[in-house]
Design a protein around this motif. Structure first.
Motif, PDB file in Angstrom:
ATOM      1  N   HIS A   1       0.926  -1.161   0.026  1.00  0.00           N
ATOM      2  CA  HIS A   1      -0.052  -0.091   0.033  1.00  0.00           C
ATOM      3  C   HIS A   1       1.005   1.392  -0.047  1.00  0.00           C
ATOM      4  CE1 HIS A   1      -3.815   2.010   1.972  1.00  0.00           C
ATOM      5  NE2 HIS A   1      -3.229   2.758   0.953  1.00  0.00           N
ATOM      6  N   LEU A   2       1.700   1.207   0.951  1.00  0.00           N
ATOM      7  CA  LEU A   2       2.780   2.478   1.079  1.00  0.00           C
ATOM      8  C   LEU A   2       3.625   2.698  -0.177  1.00  0.00           C
ATOM      9  CD1 LEU A   2       3.665   4.900   2.706  1.00  0.00           C
ATOM     10  CD2 LEU A   2       5.290   3.243   3.788  1.00  0.00           C
ATOM     11  N   GLU A   3       4.099   1.514  -0.633  1.00  0.00           N
ATOM     12  CA  GLU A   3       4.739   1.515  -1.981  1.00  0.00           C
ATOM     13  C   GLU A   3       4.198   2.044  -3.166  1.00  0.00           C
ATOM     14  OE1 GLU A   3       6.859  -2.068  -2.629  1.00  0.00           O
ATOM     15  OE2 GLU A   3       8.429  -1.665  -1.156  1.00  0.00           O
ATOM     16  N   ALA A   4       2.783   1.722  -3.310  1.00  0.00           N
ATOM     17  CA  ALA A   4       2.098   2.268  -4.525  1.00  0.00           C
ATOM     18  C   ALA A   4       1.729   3.546  -4.324  1.00  0.00           C
ATOM     19  CB  ALA A   4       0.586   1.520  -4.382  1.00  0.00           C
ATOM     20  N   MET A   5       1.716   4.302  -2.881  1.00  0.00           N
ATOM     21  CA  MET A   5       1.467   5.786  -2.962  1.00  0.00           C
ATOM     22  C   MET A   5       2.747   6.327  -3.170  1.00  0.00           C
ATOM     23  SD  MET A   5      -0.710   5.614   0.546  1.00  0.00           S
ATOM     24  CE  MET A   5      -0.697   7.531   0.875  1.00  0.00           C
ATOM     25  N   LEU A   6       4.099   5.855  -2.907  1.00  0.00           N
ATOM     26  CA  LEU A   6       5.115   6.555  -2.925  1.00  0.00           C
ATOM     27  C   LEU A   6       5.484   6.541  -4.674  1.00  0.00           C
ATOM     28  CD1 LEU A   6       7.184   5.207   0.116  1.00  0.00           C
ATOM     29  CD2 LEU A   6       6.446   7.728  -0.313  1.00  0.00           C
ATOM     30  N   GLU A   7       5.311   5.468  -5.240  1.00  0.00           N
ATOM     31  CA  GLU A   7       5.597   5.242  -6.388  1.00  0.00           C
ATOM     32  C   GLU A   7       5.353   6.382  -7.340  1.00  0.00           C
ATOM     33  OE1 GLU A   7       7.951   3.351  -8.721  1.00  0.00           O
ATOM     34  OE2 GLU A   7       7.133   1.817  -7.415  1.00  0.00           O
ATOM     35  N   PRO A   8       4.380   6.873  -7.682  1.00  0.00           N
ATOM     36  CA  PRO A   8       3.911   8.295  -8.236  1.00  0.00           C
ATOM     37  C   PRO A   8       4.769   9.274  -7.741  1.00  0.00           C
ATOM     38  CG  PRO A   8       1.987   7.700  -7.020  1.00  0.00           C
ATOM     39  CD  PRO A   8       2.988   6.517  -6.930  1.00  0.00           C
ATOM     40  N   LYS A   9       5.171   9.546  -6.583  1.00  0.00           N
ATOM     41  CA  LYS A   9       5.898  10.791  -6.132  1.00  0.00           C
ATOM     42  C   LYS A   9       7.461  10.470  -6.495  1.00  0.00           C
ATOM     43  CE  LYS A   9       2.024  11.745  -3.685  1.00  0.00           C
ATOM     44  NZ  LYS A   9       1.431  13.256  -4.021  1.00  0.00           N
ATOM     45  N   ASP A  10       7.602   9.478  -7.198  1.00  0.00           N
ATOM     46  CA  ASP A  10       9.352   9.246  -7.706  1.00  0.00           C
ATOM     47  C   ASP A  10      10.178   8.988  -6.257  1.00  0.00           C
ATOM     48  OD1 ASP A  10       8.931   9.158 -10.313  1.00  0.00           O
ATOM     49  OD2 ASP A  10       9.620  11.233 -10.345  1.00  0.00           O
ATOM     50  N   TYR A  11       9.589   8.327  -5.298  1.00  0.00           N
ATOM     51  CA  TYR A  11      10.069   8.081  -4.160  1.00  0.00           C
ATOM     52  C   TYR A  11      11.271   7.033  -4.289  1.00  0.00           C
ATOM     53  CZ  TYR A  11      11.316   6.762   0.843  1.00  0.00           C
ATOM     54  OH  TYR A  11      11.767   6.664   1.711  1.00  0.00           O
ATOM     55  N   PHE A  12      11.146   6.184  -5.357  1.00  0.00           N
ATOM     56  CA  PHE A  12      12.153   5.164  -5.672  1.00  0.00           C
ATOM     57  C   PHE A  12      13.042   5.489  -6.681  1.00  0.00           C
ATOM     58  CE2 PHE A  12       8.440   3.003  -3.766  1.00  0.00           C
ATOM     59  CZ  PHE A  12       8.942   2.557  -2.440  1.00  0.00           C
ATOM     60  N   PHE A  13      13.033   6.723  -7.200  1.00  0.00           N
ATOM     61  CA  PHE A  13      13.877   7.243  -8.162  1.00  0.00           C
ATOM     62  C   PHE A  13      15.259   7.748  -7.557  1.00  0.00           C
ATOM     63  CE2 PHE A  13      15.458  10.540 -10.751  1.00  0.00           C
ATOM     64  CZ  PHE A  13      15.615   9.996 -11.910  1.00  0.00           C
ATOM     65  N   PRO A  14      16.399   7.475  -8.012  1.00  0.00           N
ATOM     66  CA  PRO A  14      16.698   6.955  -9.443  1.00  0.00           C
ATOM     67  C   PRO A  14      16.693   5.472  -9.113  1.00  0.00           C
ATOM     68  CG  PRO A  14      18.534   7.415  -8.322  1.00  0.00           C
ATOM     69  CD  PRO A  14      17.692   7.844  -7.480  1.00  0.00           C
TER      70      PRO A  14
END
Lengths: 244, 244
Positions: free
Chosen positions: B188-201
């Protein structure tokens, strides 16, 4: 001056009523080598002329005691906060005996605090909410009547038993973050939830806040982990991608 | 009525001075399930009107207290007599900690007595001579100032630790939630963070995910706590207030 590697717990008295009991607590502490006392909003102010005589010579403990307006401020620099209570229903934190708490203090990195409530009433729920774990002295269920200084002396005594044998703390583990960093995280999350009406209706807001606090206190996150969580919250606050 | 197989030590106060301290000792005893007190030649006679108020409800201990003219008579029926003293030179008896003494009481056949001296002076040599062993509380060598009731409570506390004090049933803490609930929270948390580019680069994404997972695994949140966290995330996802 206690260093950050001082393994001796700080004794925190929350809203103590009688100066005499503060003095007795100081005496109890020094018997077992504890010297750092903190007072949260002592009822009759500080210094208190009744404390000295009751300390029976433990004046250096009283002289060095620091006063704070709130428990949160008193334990702001502590990684391991233990609240002493009688057995309570519905407690969702680990409950330790003084012996287990003493062991935890000796092996846990970071400074520790043993928190004691006012003479009559004991700690309030909001005070207990700040603690990671609870200390309860296993006592005669038909007659539980420990006074403040007695509760202090049992905890100090247990701590002292293992103090000489203590292993050096595991420095490879980061200690839980100081309380003030945890407070920062809680405030950050609450500020985000507020406009979403997470705390609505008002009548349940207090319980909801306490639940959230317990939940975030339980992990014992260290400095880096708290920083990561703050980063997570900041990311969630962003309007969109940072690559725009 | 204590039987000859009663494993609880008798608390013997030798020439106690203040009724108040006798009351406090009774209170200390009853907290840890000890009820049999014997008094040797109390200075102000017996009963003593100052004892009751200080006992804070432990009246049954005071009411059953027996008075003897000498220590020898007070411990005449005891198989194991332990004298409490501060560390003394030239003692030729075994010296035990309260913990060791408590163990000895529990395993030794026959009744046991813990003997405490007068407030100021402690036990005299002739009193100590009656004892099989000595109990000394290991104390801060620079500040040894245990009062009578404190010495009693430490000994009673140690004894109680190994005795089966009946406790009200403990409300068990909820276990950590099943792994799939934790996985649901992480997803759930990862899905929310994904569009915020939290996992970029991308090159750091794996490490970042692992860090987040460690952080959320550490607490051991139970089913209710996981559900609360899911509610927090859902609230943060809402566009605005739910009261619109």
């Amino acid at each position: 001056m206690p260093s950050s590697t001082d393994r001796r717990p700080i004794i925190v008295l929350v809203r103590p009523q009688l100066g005499e009991n503060i003095g007795k607590a100081a005496r109890a502490m020094l018997n077992f080598g504890l010297t750092e006392m903190r007072l949260v909003a002592p009822r009759d102010g500080w210094p208190n002329p009744s404390a000295g005589p009751a300390a029976a010579g433990a004046d250096k403990v009283l002289g060095a005691a620091k006063v704070f307006p709130t428990l949160a401020q008193a334990v702001a620099d502590c990684a391991n906060v233990f609240a002493t209570t009688v057995r309570k229903r519905g407690v969702t934190k680990p409950v330790l005996t003084p012996e287990q708490a003493a062991h935890a203090v000796r092996v846990a990195p970071g400074r520790s605090a043993f928190v004691f409530g006012p003479e009559r009433s004991g700690l309030e729920t909001d005070d207990v909410a700040l603690a990671r774990a609870i200390i309860t002295v296993p006592i005669n269920p038909a007659f539980g009547s420990l006074n403040l200084a007695q509760a202090v002396i049992l905890c100090a005594y247990e701590w002292s038993k293992g103090a000489v044998l203590e292993q050096p703390p595991r420095e490879d583990l980061l200690p839980p973050a100081p309380q003030e960093e945890l407070e920062g995280l809680i405030a950050h999350l609450e500020a985000m939830l507020e406009p979403k009406d997470y705390f609505f209706p008002e009548i349940r807001a207090e319980v909801t806040r306490r639940t959230l606090r317990s939940l975030l206190t339980k992990p014992g996150w260290n400095h880096l982990e708290i920083r990561t969580m703050r980063g997570v919250l900041s990311a969630l606050q962003r309007k969109g991608s940072r690559r725009q």
